[in-house]
Enzyme design. Sequence first.
Site: not given
Length: 552
Positions: A297-298
């Site tokens: 996600k990051r």
Amino acid sequence: MENYDKLADLLLPDVDKSPADYEALYPPRGLPEGARVTRIAPSPTGYLHLGVLFTAMCNKRVAATTGGVFYLRIEDTDKKREVEGGIADIVGGLTRFGVTIDEGFVEAGREEGAYGPYQQSKRGPIYRCFAKELIKQGLAYPCFCTEEELAAIREEQEAGKIRTGYHGKWARCRDMAYEEVKKRVEAGEKFVVRLRSPGSEENRVTFDDGIKGKIQLPENDEDFVILKSDGIPTYHFAHVVDDHLMRTTHVIRGDEWISSTPKHLQLFRLLGWKPPKYAHVAPIMKEENGGRRKLSKRKDPEAAVRYYIEAGYPPEAVIEYLMTVASSDFEDWRRANKTADLNAFKFNLKKMSVSGALFDLNKLRDVSKNYISLMDADRVTGEIIGWARDFDPAFYDLLAADPAYTKAIFSIDRDCPKPRKDIAKWDEAKTYAAYFFDGLYTPCFELPENLSAADAAAALTAYMPVYDPADGREAWFQKIKDICPGIGFSPEVKEYKKNPAAYKGHAGDVSTVIRIAVTGRRNTPDLCSIMQLLGKERCMARMEAAKAAWQA
């Protein structure tokens, strides 16, 4: 402690229903034998992740293949992490990508189905009822340990190199006398409710995972929390209650939950329920520095479903690609069934990757190019205009100003036996069509190495007087062939290849000169159609400009 009924009433005095009441309220579904009930149960704590879409797609396919039910449940018990609009993003994203929801949250703010509410924050009385039942059976108890006391237990365990957790002699509140509990509750002390686990780590739990096969893990012996101090259930407890009452037959979820499965199986057994079949989906992987890692996600913008919406990938193409990731036999099926509806594919969990499939953005582009190439002009035009309206207003204004002209642009070399595959996603349409709009067109007069500027200028000088936009393709190309002998080019490619030293090039090279002059590119769809659409005035002006540049 023997006063389990009194303890249950002391801890949860507000519970006025019995488990039998909820069993009657949510009866077995009465589906045909073999029909599977699956679900996706995300938390609204951020954007819709590609992994959630992937897992939802697998759940949907399992249910659809067996004539079952796929439902969406929102697990929102962690209110601190919930983001505004999270539910709408999840529901809208799944729907947009064709993962249609049979039951539950079918759209933001609207539920359908007889097994709701489908939002855990609205099911509090249900969880409290079953927690109270466990307390009555001596299978759950209150724990008054503070965060500091729990930290001290952990430090002591770590110092002694003992497995951490609230178990065995470390479960300090497990055998607290009823009178002591009553005293502390009446004094207003906060407490959580923990499961009184009958398990032993020395025992083994074996279950048949629908994807990974037989898995054996230590039995749970931890007295884990089932109700937090605010009365909200933990994931472990809430999902077990929900999956039973919603009559889920197959729990298909990320493999990060494998280690928790012994807890869940234990809960099902202690509550007297038949557990669903579990299947754990390996994460989608990404290549990096010669290795593989989980899509993050990051780190990875493509981890967000929003990425594909903003880029303009057709949702059907994304799902088509994800099916190649999900099932090892899908591509063979698609090759044999090129135009078949995806729903005709018989999805089988056993064909899924055990260790995690590799996400390949280039392959997604290829799948999407192929999918777009098969769309008709009306749909392509509508999709591009719709995308531009949302993400490129200036481009939208150009397209919407003359819809007939816009459709004509995207009709070239489409709806034919071998359509071109120039566009993989809608954000490429602006670059693709730039030379059709004077405000976007950028002249580029760079020639291939085999053509000189003088020869290119001579080709335009010979061609411009004979150009007629009324010519069809054959007549148009015949005129190019006709001017070739006079400027030292061969009218036929075969003739040129037999004796290349005798010519400066061939008719194809002359058409390349015209293409560069008119579009600024060496590779485009049918040039005759492009020039007809641009009109004689613009084509002549661009050829004049190119000739001047090559003569300079």
